[in-house]
Design an enzyme around this catalytic site. Sequence first.
Site, PDB file in Angstrom:
ATOM      1  CB  CYS A  66      30.214  17.879 -53.483  1.00 28.97           C
ATOM      2  SG  CYS A  66      30.695  16.859 -52.087  1.00 28.97           S
ATOM      3  N   GLY A  67      29.729  15.204 -54.838  1.00 27.08           N
ATOM      4  CA  GLY A  67      29.741  13.843 -55.065  1.00 27.08           C
ATOM      5  C   GLY A  67      29.260  13.183 -53.962  1.00 27.08           C
ATOM      6  CG  HIS A  99      19.086  17.594 -30.419  1.00 25.45           C
ATOM      7  ND1 HIS A  99      19.400  16.447 -29.856  1.00 25.45           N
ATOM      8  CD2 HIS A  99      17.683  17.717 -30.423  1.00 25.45           C
ATOM      9  CE1 HIS A  99      18.180  15.772 -29.637  1.00 25.45           C
ATOM     10  NE2 HIS A  99      17.293  16.751 -29.771  1.00 25.45           N
ATOM     11  NE  ARG A 134      18.277  17.570 -23.729  1.00 25.91           N
ATOM     12  CZ  ARG A 134      17.947  16.471 -24.349  1.00 25.91           C
ATOM     13  NH1 ARG A 134      19.053  15.825 -24.197  1.00 25.91           N
ATOM     14  NH2 ARG A 134      16.834  16.427 -25.085  1.00 25.91           N
TER      15      ARG A 134
END
Length: 151
Positions: A66-67, A99, A134
């Site tokens: 989008c913009g 991640h 993690r």
Amino acid sequence: MKIGVAADHAGFEQKNQLVKELTDAGYDVKDYGAYSYDPLDDYPDCVLPLANAVAAQEVDKAIAVCGSGVGVSVAANKVPGVRAALVTESYSAHQGVEHDDMNMLCIGARVIGPALIKEIVDAYLKAEYKGEERFARRLNKVLAIEKQHIQ
């Protein structure tokens, strides 16, 4: 890899360029619209079909334009299963996948140029979720938050 792409009027030209570039590069690309330029269209309407495709795992990765990239990011993240992020540089494009298992890249066609967009898209598409303990632990916490708020 199947890539879904969508944009509103502000990202329409850039989306069309991305579809061409990705197709030329050998990706299986599905265009979720907008299919014609309409200066009165609304980004939630344009990104919802793509977000639903991500949630249904009909595409492997998605790109919304989008913009500014903000609107499509906000709207897409309302759909359970979508992990969309506005990205303006290549590090976050790959790190967000590696991640955080980001599955939708959001780009602002009015705030970054075509060369940088190409670099960001390339980094995003080449990245893979690492799934280390993690990262999985953190992602599971995000998924639990999402599950709590599904009505």
